[in-house]
Design a protein around this motif. Structure first.
Motif, PDB file in Angstrom:
ATOM      1  N   LEU A  25       0.870  -1.174   0.000  1.00 16.19           N
ATOM      2  CA  LEU A  25       0.000   0.000   0.000  1.00 16.19           C
ATOM      3  C   LEU A  25       0.912   1.230   0.000  1.00 16.19           C
ATOM      4  O   LEU A  25       1.429   1.630   1.051  1.00 16.19           O
ATOM      5  N   LEU A  26       1.103   1.823  -1.174  1.00 18.60           N
ATOM      6  CA  LEU A  26       2.099   2.883  -1.323  1.00 18.60           C
ATOM      7  C   LEU A  26       1.622   4.218  -0.789  1.00 18.60           C
ATOM      8  O   LEU A  26       2.406   4.995  -0.247  1.00 18.60           O
ATOM      9  N   ALA A  27       0.331   4.505  -0.963  1.00 19.72           N
ATOM     10  CA  ALA A  27      -0.191   5.805  -0.529  1.00 19.72           C
ATOM     11  C   ALA A  27      -1.710   5.781  -0.523  1.00 19.72           C
ATOM     12  O   ALA A  27      -2.334   4.943  -1.176  1.00 19.72           O
ATOM     13  N   VAL A  28      -2.266   6.711   0.257  1.00 21.43           N
ATOM     14  CA  VAL A  28      -3.706   6.932   0.273  1.00 21.43           C
ATOM     15  C   VAL A  28      -3.950   8.370  -0.188  1.00 21.43           C
ATOM     16  O   VAL A  28      -3.247   9.288   0.242  1.00 21.43           O
ATOM     17  N   VAL A  29      -4.916   8.549  -1.094  1.00 21.54           N
ATOM     18  CA  VAL A  29      -5.259   9.879  -1.590  1.00 21.54           C
ATOM     19  C   VAL A  29      -6.722  10.140  -1.245  1.00 21.54           C
ATOM     20  O   VAL A  29      -7.588   9.309  -1.541  1.00 21.54           O
ATOM     21  N   GLY A  30      -6.995  11.289  -0.595  1.00 21.76           N
ATOM     22  CA  GLY A  30      -8.367  11.606  -0.202  1.00 21.76           C
ATOM     23  C   GLY A  30      -8.820  12.962  -0.694  1.00 21.76           C
ATOM     24  O   GLY A  30      -8.009  13.887  -0.750  1.00 21.76           O
ATOM     25  N   ASN A  31     -10.100  13.067  -1.045  1.00 19.63           N
ATOM     26  CA  ASN A  31     -10.619  14.389  -1.412  1.00 19.63           C
ATOM     27  C   ASN A  31     -11.120  15.154  -0.182  1.00 19.63           C
ATOM     28  O   ASN A  31     -11.577  16.279  -0.289  1.00 19.63           O
ATOM     29  N   TYR A  32     -11.011  14.515   0.977  1.00 18.10           N
ATOM     30  CA  TYR A  32     -11.201  15.202   2.255  1.00 18.10           C
ATOM     31  C   TYR A  32     -10.002  14.847   3.137  1.00 18.10           C
ATOM     32  O   TYR A  32      -9.313  13.841   2.868  1.00 18.10           O
ATOM     33  N   ALA A  33      -9.804  15.607   4.190  1.00 18.63           N
ATOM     34  CA  ALA A  33      -8.643  15.386   5.057  1.00 18.63           C
ATOM     35  C   ALA A  33      -8.962  14.473   6.244  1.00 18.63           C
ATOM     36  O   ALA A  33      -8.068  14.102   7.004  1.00 18.63           O
ATOM     37  N   GLU A  34     -10.231  14.076   6.396  1.00 14.52           N
ATOM     38  CA  GLU A  34     -10.674  13.360   7.595  1.00 14.52           C
ATOM     39  C   GLU A  34      -9.815  12.145   7.962  1.00 14.52           C
ATOM     40  O   GLU A  34      -9.594  11.855   9.132  1.00 14.52           O
ATOM     41  N   LEU A  35      -9.387  11.403   6.970  1.00 15.60           N
ATOM     42  CA  LEU A  35      -8.747  10.120   7.260  1.00 15.60           C
ATOM     43  C   LEU A  35      -7.230  10.215   7.392  1.00 15.60           C
ATOM     44  O   LEU A  35      -6.550   9.218   7.566  1.00 15.60           O
ATOM     45  N   GLU A  36      -6.706  11.434   7.311  1.00 16.82           N
ATOM     46  CA  GLU A  36      -5.255  11.614   7.366  1.00 16.82           C
ATOM     47  C   GLU A  36      -4.662  11.037   8.653  1.00 16.82           C
ATOM     48  O   GLU A  36      -3.638  10.343   8.626  1.00 16.82           O
ATOM     49  N   THR A  37      -5.296  11.311   9.780  1.00 17.34           N
ATOM     50  CA  THR A  37      -4.784  10.840  11.069  1.00 17.34           C
ATOM     51  C   THR A  37      -4.715   9.315  11.116  1.00 17.34           C
ATOM     52  O   THR A  37      -3.715   8.737  11.543  1.00 17.34           O
ATOM     53  N   LEU A  38      -5.789   8.686  10.680  1.00 14.84           N
ATOM     54  CA  LEU A  38      -5.822   7.226  10.710  1.00 14.84           C
ATOM     55  C   LEU A  38      -4.699   6.643   9.849  1.00 14.84           C
ATOM     56  O   LEU A  38      -3.964   5.744  10.268  1.00 14.84           O
ATOM     57  N   VAL A  39      -4.556   7.165   8.646  1.00 11.67           N
ATOM     58  CA  VAL A  39      -3.555   6.638   7.717  1.00 11.67           C
ATOM     59  C   VAL A  39      -2.140   6.870   8.275  1.00 11.67           C
ATOM     60  O   VAL A  39      -1.282   5.991   8.200  1.00 11.67           O
ATOM     61  N   ALA A  40      -1.961   8.046   8.879  1.00 14.26           N
ATOM     62  CA  ALA A  40      -0.645   8.376   9.438  1.00 14.26           C
ATOM     63  C   ALA A  40      -0.247   7.399  10.540  1.00 14.26           C
ATOM     64  O   ALA A  40       0.933   7.083  10.722  1.00 14.26           O
ATOM     65  N   ARG A  41      -1.239   6.895  11.279  1.00 16.25           N
ATOM     66  CA  ARG A  41      -0.934   5.939  12.352  1.00 16.25           C
ATOM     67  C   ARG A  41      -0.255   4.687  11.826  1.00 16.25           C
ATOM     68  O   ARG A  41       0.406   3.980  12.572  1.00 16.25           O
ATOM     69  N   PHE A  42      -0.504   4.393  10.574  1.00 15.26           N
ATOM     70  CA  PHE A  42       0.107   3.190   9.984  1.00 15.26           C
ATOM     71  C   PHE A  42       1.295   3.557   9.083  1.00 15.26           C
ATOM     72  O   PHE A  42       1.768   2.741   8.308  1.00 15.26           O
ATOM     73  N   ASN A  43       1.737   4.820   9.192  1.00 15.88           N
ATOM     74  CA  ASN A  43       2.939   5.270   8.479  1.00 15.88           C
ATOM     75  C   ASN A  43       2.839   5.123   6.963  1.00 15.88           C
ATOM     76  O   ASN A  43       3.799   4.767   6.294  1.00 15.88           O
ATOM     77  N   ILE A  44       1.652   5.403   6.446  1.00 16.66           N
ATOM     78  CA  ILE A  44       1.435   5.382   4.995  1.00 16.66           C
ATOM     79  C   ILE A  44       1.234   6.838   4.563  1.00 16.66           C
ATOM     80  O   ILE A  44       0.517   7.584   5.233  1.00 16.66           O
ATOM     81  N   PRO A  45       1.867   7.266   3.456  1.00 18.20           N
ATOM     82  CA  PRO A  45       1.668   8.647   3.002  1.00 18.20           C
ATOM     83  C   PRO A  45       0.197   8.927   2.657  1.00 18.20           C
ATOM     84  O   PRO A  45      -0.465   8.079   2.067  1.00 18.20           O
ATOM     85  N   PHE A  46      -0.267  10.096   3.047  1.00 10.76           N
ATOM     86  CA  PHE A  46      -1.641  10.519   2.742  1.00 10.76           C
ATOM     87  C   PHE A  46      -1.594  11.817   1.951  1.00 10.76           C
ATOM     88  O   PHE A  46      -0.926  12.766   2.365  1.00 10.76           O
TER      89      PHE A  46
END
Lengths: 276, 276, 276, 276
Positions: A110-131
């Motif tokens: 899982l190389l990266a997560v891209v979101g059109n909202y910022a809501e999930l940034e914290t969750l993704v960051a917890r797993f050390n994946i670029p958001f």
């Protein structure tokens, strides 16, 4: 390293013999083998897992020499796929994917997560994946999709996964990833195409709701279906209750579909899939 | 004889107390009790099984006196329903119903079977049930439906069951049996409304197919849904294979729906059902 | 704040009337109501959701005055439960619970996680939940369980959840939390009681595997069952494949059971449950 | 006429090539092909559907010449199997089989029904199938089983189907039909082995019940499992309700298993089955 051999071509007598002769001649062992013939199209599909010292270009060339010229031959090593995941605000699918990825259950990087909202940034960051937060606000669909595509292409992923990405993607975006975008739709397609399927399901009074994982093409919710599942609901559940109950189905169906695709077990055959 | 009390009315505080007070005062025991409030419509539904010496007109009058004037109050004895079944050519649903009826599992008196083809006459005769063959050939839909209705009405049934009756019924027919016609549709509604749902399912490449039992109203395949169930299918199955696999789902779902309706466990609430 | 009224007592005529009379007199509205009578034990169970100005001690006293002396009456506010979760090494159930908790889907306050291995400490820390590592190595079962119990009791939880805690708990531990310990067992109980159920399932050649959430008592895998679910497997799956496939069932069944228990929808009736 | 080729032998490299070479040399087309290797036993299984002018003894001899000497090679024409069905008193499975047989859905010739009670004679007679009533009263198990076997052997059936035959068969009987007796057991085996499984299920308080179709060997309820399915139950259902609900699962699972076996899609592999 084991390899997976994927062939589809017009059907004719002796194809399995022709193919296994080459494989046997190359001193390889077939550890798993599946075939299917679409009788309507008269088209042959084969998936074989090969153990031994595979020499990919040589083996493919040998197969091309004996198979019909229209044959598609792919020989891929058994390894994790590179993926980028798109999200909007809902956490259940991306959360489940992050956990599976963390513990090696996803068969993907899982190389990266891209979101059109910022809501999930914290969750993704917890797993050390670029958001990457790329808002659609104040942009045309084309401009936003182009910006998304650019961010995604920087990772050169093999698959793009829409984990509850709640916007329609325009044709230019879709064409960049033919049969490589996988979406989870929150209904048992083709029932309740389009917006608010749980509200539609509630209003119709169905007794079962479901979820559908499918490849994305340019017809909304019309791409080849990979996996589906359902749960029972009843009159006492509101549209909101149904949405909540549906989340578990959505995340499990998406994970099932990804497992199949990432294991090279899915052929796209016109607008349908063959699942080995 | 036990009775079932069925009440629906606008919701207000104290309804259960009000109703159980009357029931207790009549020296009856409530052996089973279910309530539901539709919050959107603010409407109350109650089903209670009563044991004891029920005096129907008196009890209903007592309840009417204390409930809102719009209340629908029904007090029905626990007994088998009188039914007539309509068929075309397919045997699996009617065969299953004949077996259940023969062994007392249907909770109904199967008074007669009416078919627009003669194919099933032999099967029905084996179970000593009258069969009426009323061809639609050379008749307008209205004329045929009227002839069917006349044959059915001669038995004065409480319910008309469409066990794979493959013709659309006209409004005049449907209006004679409001919420008293039960159909089995061979798809997971609202997916694949209309003709040839298994062919539609095959062509869409779905991974699950289903069946839906519903009350018939004047919108094709749009009546209140009573029961649904599904089975998994795969790419190797033809439309014909799916139809065959679907037959078992159809017969089981129809039987489930009939069991619920004949036990007075189904309220129709606008175009949806409440199942207790 | 809404309250939930839970009553069980020997059955007798007029109980619903008696109870709703008190509730109506207290000017409360019953927004949802369920009853069940166990005919074998002749025992009555009621669960009602009450809206309005509930005065708990007064209402319970009023009910006690009119119900049989053996009646159990509980009146609990609708609020999240305090829980502690026990784990060993497997991540899928605790990961799922952490995500649900993070997003308010668990209906509980997850106060702490206690593990007999340290493996899951990192995962738990990502969600800012305290993790206590209490190894069982070099300790008797009694000593280890006592240490665990002490750590748990410091949080004063209402429920203890065994999210793949792979050790048997001794009677002294279990007795501290009567019907308040919930376990997920990785088989469709009572099939494959004990160790390695997936290996047992593989060796027996079953076509379906499952998971069971249950309350823990002092008979191994014999406590009251709360929820169960299954998935299909086939001959091509190894015991390891079955274990992997089973993980999704385990986490979903555990979450379903917790939702039911935390919403006060579960009565324990001898060694069985009543689920409203 | 199409044929089905069934081979199992110790695994070695090149088996598919070896087999398809012979088939291709015989100018036959493989219209469907499935393989499986049991890695624990290192044993290979193949099922192929052959179209063309099959010359059975010649083809088998050719295959024997190139396959390991331990290979089992069967070449069977695609045709209906001859079967005899054993019953006791329950109607639902035999009724369902009679209907399927009548309409050509069973892929078998139902030659006769043998019952240890006379109850089902009328039903069977309606479908013009011979019924043999052989009471067990006043006879030892051995004597009764011998009498049953004699009646069955007179029809020389390929399979014996136990459609709710509620007596244990002794080893002498079972040995006459190795892997050719198919039973439907009214539980989700291995849960609730033995008598009264619905009563056991009720008392354990399970939330799901099921049925299991399996080959019969000399360990009670321990033969290779062919098919299983389940339905949900709840606390409000008595053991009798569960039995009634279970009947539909039983008849559908039995029919599924028979369809698989009669289509030569089932290999017995030690005490398990491989289902293609």
């Amino acid at each position: 390293m084991n390899h997976i051999l994927l062939i589809d071509c017009p059907d004719r007598k002796g194809l399995i013999f022709t193919i296994t002769q080459i494989v046997f001649g190359a001193n390889l062992n077939i550890t798993s083998n599946d075939e299917f013939v679409d009788r309507q199209r008269n088209h042959f599909f084969l998936r074989a897992e090969l153990a031994g010292e595979v020499q990919p270009p040589h083996l493919v060339a040998q197969l091309q020499a004996v198979l019909p010229p229209e044959a598609h031959i792919r020989l891929v090593p058994e390894r994790k796929k590179d993926i980028v995941v798109l999200v909007t605000k809902e956490h259940h699918c991306i959360g489940d994917l992050l956990l599976r990825h963390e513990y090696g259950d996803l068969n993907a990087n899982l190389l990266a997560v891209v979101g059109n909202y910022a809501e999930l940034e914290t969750l993704v960051a917890r797993f050390n994946i670029p958001f990457h937060f790329i808002t659609h606000e104040g942009k045309t669909r084309e401009a936003h999709d182009a910006e998304m595509a650019q961010a995604i292409q920087a990772y050169n992923p093999e698959y793009v996964v829409l984990a509850k990405y709640m916007r329609v993607l325009n044709p230019q975006f879709v064409e960049q990833f033919p049969n490589r975008i996988i979406n989870i739709h929150h209904s048992f397609l083709p029932a309740f195409i389009g917006a608010n399927p749980y509200k539609q399901a509630f209003e119709r009074g169905v007794k079962i709701i479901g979820a559908t994982a499918h490849f994305v093409n340019n017809e909304l919710d019309e791409g080849p279906i990979i996996a589906q599942n359902v749960i029972q609901v009843n009159h006492a559940q509101s549209a909101r209750d149904m949405a909540q109950a549906g989340r578990d189905v959505e995340k499990i169906v998406l994970a099932q579909a990804l497992k199949l695709v990432f294991s090279e077990k899915v052929f796209v055959n016109n607008n349908k899939t063959i699942i080995f």
